[in-house]
Each structure stands twice: as structure tokens, then as C-alpha cells.
Write an enzyme that holds these catalytic residues in place. Structure first.
Site, PDB file in Angstrom:
ATOM      1  N   TYR A   1     -21.010 -21.612   2.681  1.00  0.00           N
ATOM      2  CA  TYR A   1     -21.908 -20.778   1.881  1.00  0.00           C
ATOM      3  C   TYR A   1     -23.271 -20.665   2.559  1.00  0.00           C
ATOM      4  O   TYR A   1     -23.784 -19.568   2.800  1.00  0.00           O
ATOM      5  CB  TYR A   1     -22.060 -21.351   0.477  1.00  0.00           C
ATOM      6  CG  TYR A   1     -23.229 -20.776  -0.280  1.00  0.00           C
ATOM      7  CD1 TYR A   1     -23.297 -19.411  -0.560  1.00  0.00           C
ATOM      8  CD2 TYR A   1     -24.288 -21.592  -0.692  1.00  0.00           C
ATOM      9  CE1 TYR A   1     -24.387 -18.880  -1.247  1.00  0.00           C
ATOM     10  CE2 TYR A   1     -25.370 -21.062  -1.368  1.00  0.00           C
ATOM     11  CZ  TYR A   1     -25.420 -19.713  -1.635  1.00  0.00           C
ATOM     12  OH  TYR A   1     -26.494 -19.182  -2.296  1.00  0.00           O
TER      13      TYR A   1
ATOM     14  N   ASN B   1     -33.408 -24.628  -6.737  1.00  0.00           N
ATOM     15  CA  ASN B   1     -32.505 -24.707  -7.899  1.00  0.00           C
ATOM     16  C   ASN B   1     -33.004 -23.788  -9.002  1.00  0.00           C
ATOM     17  O   ASN B   1     -33.968 -24.124  -9.706  1.00  0.00           O
ATOM     18  CB  ASN B   1     -32.402 -26.148  -8.395  1.00  0.00           C
ATOM     19  CG  ASN B   1     -31.639 -27.031  -7.420  1.00  0.00           C
ATOM     20  OD1 ASN B   1     -32.056 -27.192  -6.279  1.00  0.00           O
ATOM     21  ND2 ASN B   1     -30.517 -27.564  -7.850  1.00  0.00           N
TER      22      ASN B   1
ATOM     23  N   HIS C   1     -23.784 -26.137 -11.760  1.00  0.00           N
ATOM     24  CA  HIS C   1     -25.213 -26.448 -11.784  1.00  0.00           C
ATOM     25  C   HIS C   1     -25.527 -27.471 -12.876  1.00  0.00           C
ATOM     26  O   HIS C   1     -24.957 -27.428 -13.965  1.00  0.00           O
ATOM     27  CB  HIS C   1     -26.027 -25.182 -11.993  1.00  0.00           C
ATOM     28  CG  HIS C   1     -25.918 -24.219 -10.853  1.00  0.00           C
ATOM     29  ND1 HIS C   1     -26.364 -22.921 -10.919  1.00  0.00           N
ATOM     30  CD2 HIS C   1     -25.409 -24.374  -9.606  1.00  0.00           C
ATOM     31  CE1 HIS C   1     -26.132 -22.315  -9.760  1.00  0.00           C
ATOM     32  NE2 HIS C   1     -25.558 -23.181  -8.961  1.00  0.00           N
ATOM     33  N   LEU C   2     -26.460 -28.366 -12.574  1.00  0.00           N
ATOM     34  CA  LEU C   2     -26.697 -29.513 -13.439  1.00  0.00           C
ATOM     35  C   LEU C   2     -27.148 -29.131 -14.846  1.00  0.00           C
ATOM     36  O   LEU C   2     -26.588 -29.632 -15.834  1.00  0.00           O
ATOM     37  CB  LEU C   2     -27.737 -30.443 -12.791  1.00  0.00           C
ATOM     38  CG  LEU C   2     -28.136 -31.668 -13.614  1.00  0.00           C
ATOM     39  CD1 LEU C   2     -26.932 -32.552 -13.892  1.00  0.00           C
ATOM     40  CD2 LEU C   2     -29.241 -32.450 -12.904  1.00  0.00           C
TER      41      LEU C   2
ATOM     42  N   SER D   1     -21.499 -36.252 -15.445  1.00  0.00           N
ATOM     43  CA  SER D   1     -21.277 -37.147 -14.318  1.00  0.00           C
ATOM     44  C   SER D   1     -22.520 -37.187 -13.440  1.00  0.00           C
ATOM     45  O   SER D   1     -23.083 -36.141 -13.105  1.00  0.00           O
ATOM     46  CB  SER D   1     -20.071 -36.681 -13.492  1.00  0.00           C
ATOM     47  OG  SER D   1     -18.876 -36.771 -14.253  1.00  0.00           O
TER      48      SER D   1
ATOM     49  N   TYR E   1     -23.658 -38.236  -9.847  1.00  0.00           N
ATOM     50  CA  TYR E   1     -23.054 -38.531  -8.551  1.00  0.00           C
ATOM     51  C   TYR E   1     -24.025 -39.317  -7.672  1.00  0.00           C
ATOM     52  O   TYR E   1     -24.817 -38.758  -6.928  1.00  0.00           O
ATOM     53  CB  TYR E   1     -22.635 -37.233  -7.861  1.00  0.00           C
ATOM     54  CG  TYR E   1     -21.542 -36.509  -8.614  1.00  0.00           C
ATOM     55  CD1 TYR E   1     -20.212 -36.907  -8.487  1.00  0.00           C
ATOM     56  CD2 TYR E   1     -21.843 -35.451  -9.464  1.00  0.00           C
ATOM     57  CE1 TYR E   1     -19.204 -36.270  -9.190  1.00  0.00           C
ATOM     58  CE2 TYR E   1     -20.838 -34.796 -10.162  1.00  0.00           C
ATOM     59  CZ  TYR E   1     -19.523 -35.213 -10.022  1.00  0.00           C
ATOM     60  OH  TYR E   1     -18.529 -34.573 -10.724  1.00  0.00           O
TER      61      TYR E   1
ATOM     62  N   ASP F   1     -24.782 -34.626  -0.025  1.00  0.00           N
ATOM     63  CA  ASP F   1     -25.872 -34.471  -0.989  1.00  0.00           C
ATOM     64  C   ASP F   1     -27.130 -35.161  -0.468  1.00  0.00           C
ATOM     65  O   ASP F   1     -27.186 -36.398  -0.435  1.00  0.00           O
ATOM     66  CB  ASP F   1     -25.482 -35.084  -2.336  1.00  0.00           C
ATOM     67  CG  ASP F   1     -24.999 -34.055  -3.333  1.00  0.00           C
ATOM     68  OD1 ASP F   1     -25.032 -32.852  -3.008  1.00  0.00           O
ATOM     69  OD2 ASP F   1     -24.582 -34.448  -4.437  1.00  0.00           O
TER      70      ASP F   1
END
Length: 326
Positions: A144, A173, A190-191, A207, A209, A285
Site C-alpha cells: 500500500y 491517522n 482503524h483503532l 485488542s 497489539y 508496527d
């Protein structure tokens, strides 16, 4: 011509998606004429703002409708799921890169010489330092981001060879909502919308991470920007575009919030407990991604007007509750 003067005519590719629809709504509110081109593969017909002309079609076929009556193109028609791009990269190259190549050719043929491109912070990959400036090395870690970087290079070549006036806006974001325009991704990655799904009862927990990053609370830190602030930057970019030049600007708040901080803010906004589940780190990440938006301030005269995390979440929460009952 000052592109922000009311009465201009714009083509918005991908204008049935999240960011594209909000930008289209802002253009209409400023008195412009807007045509939305979207194949609805990821967008939603209901997201197209009232007052916009809608064409259901692919960006690769923009030449069928683009003519000299348009003052500029704002280009959002891209696939944008990082994980999906890793598992199935070919559609990303065909659509994001191939589609933009066809769009640029159509613009050249029609004599439309101004472009604002929806780029991404994913072009930077793992940053050496934060906040990230536009001069940082570009090392995307997924297809991407690689396709968006390839398009930025393509645009630079078009500017140099054919005099295109272009601005690429690299988002961090994006979050929040603008009236009836908000996030409706499938699948959602997306969070903030995922956290709000927990508050709505759509999932049991969020979750997290990784909780052992070198950050104050051990969770990843990200830069969140309100989608309405993002839209205003696009209108300003139309004014900043110059013939033969490719301006690249980061868009972000310049402040970071951790995963735990986002969840806690959402608990306060929604009044729901929002349980968390500890999960392992995801490969690739980075611990911290925060933008330097000083170039946008200097060249576009833009600074975010809605930097408050609780306010961003509150707007997203209002949209999430409304769409949950539709």
C-alpha cells in the site's frame, strides 16, 4: 486563478469514501461544483454529498467524463488496507498506480492541469526520528505505502514534463466524522472505530497489539487528525498548487496519543467500560509515528483546528451511534 474562489468545478475521484466524501462536502459548502467519480468497490453511494453530481465508474475510465470544464481533480480513488495489500498486492498496483497513470493521461488530454493527491504517511515506513518531516527517507514496509510512493514519483514526473500543478498530502491517522460522513470500512482496521464498536456491543473487547514498546505506557503512539481539518487542507492545497511544481505536505496534529490513551478517552466519551485484550506485537508496527506539519503551516497556511482527542472521538461516536440504527 485562486482555486478557492467560489464557482470552480472539481472532479473528486473516490468521493464516496470516507475522506473523499468529506472533502466533497467542504467543496460544496464553499460554493463549488463537484462531480464524484467512484466505482463503489469500497465507497458508499449514501456518502456522496447532496448537491454533487455522481458518476459510478472506475478512475481508469476518467477520460470518458473529464473535459476542460473542470478546474482541478482531487484524487482519493485508492485501495488502502495495509494488511490486504500484503496478502494480495496485485490489485493495489493495478488500481493505485495504474489507475492514477490513466487519470493523469486523461487530465493531460482534457487540459486539466491541477491535482491534489491523497497520499499517506505509510510512504515513510519505520522512521529514524520523530516528528517526521517531508525530507525523511521513504521506505514503505507494505505494498500500500509502496504504491502511494510510486504515484508521488509519477506526479513529480508529470509536473516536470508537462507543467502539472500538484500537491500531495501525506496523512497520518485520520479520524472523527463530519455530519453524516464517517468511517465505514469493511473490514475495519482503524483503532478509533474499532474501539467504538466495542462500546456499541459489536465486539467484546479491543485488542492491544503490544504493551512493551519504548513509550510512556508501552503501547504504540500515533498522530490523530480530524477528518474535517484534513478537508480544509485540501481546499487550501488547491490555492497553493503552482504550474510545474509538486508540493508534498504532511498532515497531522504534531502530537501523539498511545493506544491506552485512545481507549481511556473513548471510555470517558461513551460512558462504556471498553475491555482490552493483550495481544502480541504486529510485525512492522513502529513505536511512534508523529507528523511534523510545519511545511503545511508555511505553504498552505493550515493548522489543525480540532486537535483534541476527546473531540475527535466524540464526533466519531455520534456518527457510529447514528449509523448503528440505520
Amino acid at each position: 486563478m485562486n482555486q478557492r474562489t467560489s464557482g470552480s468545478t472539481y472532479l473528486v475521484t473516490g468521493g464516496a469514501g470516507y475522506v473523499g466524501s468529506v472533502v466533497a462536502a467542504h467543496l460544496l459548502a464553499a460554493g463549488h461544483s463537484v462531480t464524484v467519480l467512484d466505482d463503489l468497490s469500497t465507497g458508499h453511494r449514501a456518502a456522496v454529498p447532496d448537491g454533487a453530481r455522481f458518476i459510478e465508474g472506475r478512475v481508469q475510465d476518467a477520460g470518458r467524463w473529464l473535459d476542460s470544464s473542470y478546474d482541478a481533480v482531487l484524487h482519493f480513488a485508492a485501495f488502502s488496507q495495509v494488511g490486504q495489500s500484503v496478502a494480495d498486492p496485485e490489485p493495489y498496483w493495478r488500481n493505485n498506480v495504474g489507475g492514477t497513470a490513466e487519470l493523469l493521461a486523461a487530465m493531460r488530454d482534457a487540459g486539466v492541469r491541477t491535482l491534489v493527491f491523497s497520499s499517506t504517511a505509510a510512504v515513510y515506513g519505520e522512521p529514524d526520528t520523530v516528528p517526521i518531516t517531508e525530507d525523511a527517507p521513504t521506505r514503505p514496509t507494505n505494498p500500500y505505502g509502496a504504491t502511494k510512493l510510486a504515484v508521488d514519483h509519477m506526479i513529480s514526473g508529470e509536473c516536470a514534463a508537462h507543467g502539472l500543478a500538484a500537491v500531495s498530502l501525506r496523512y497520518f491517522n485520520v479520524a472523527g466524522a463530519y455530519g453524516r460522513h464517517g468511517e465505514r470500512h469493511a473490514p475495519e482496521t482503524h483503532l478509533i472505530p474499532l474501539v467504538l464498536q466495542v462500546a456499541l456491543g459489536g465486539r467484546a473487547a479491543i485488542s492491544v497489539y503490544g504493551d512493551d514498546y519504548p513509550t510512556p505506557d508501552g503501547t504504540c503512539v500515533r498522530d490523530y487528525i480530524h477528518v474535517a481539518d484534513l478537508a480544509e487542507a485540501h481546499l487550501r492545497a488547491l490555492s497553493a498548487a503552482r504550474d510545474g511544481e509538486h508540493l508534498v505536505c504532511n498532515l497531522g496534529n504534531g502530537n501523539g496519543f498511545s493506544v491506552h490513551e485512545v481507549v481511556e478517552a473513548a471510555r470517558k466519551v461513551t460512558g462504556h467500560p471498553i475491555p482490552q485484550l493483550a495481544a502480541g506485537r504486529r510485525p512492522g508496527d513502529p513505536a511512534v509515528l508523529v507528523a511534523s506539519a510545519e511545511r503545511a503551516a508555511e505553504t498552505l497556511g493550515w493548522r489543525p483546528a480540532r486537535p483534541d482527542l476527546a473531540g475527535i472521538i466524540a464526533d466519531a461516536w455520534e456518527f457510529a451511534r447514528r449509523t448503528a440504527v440505520e
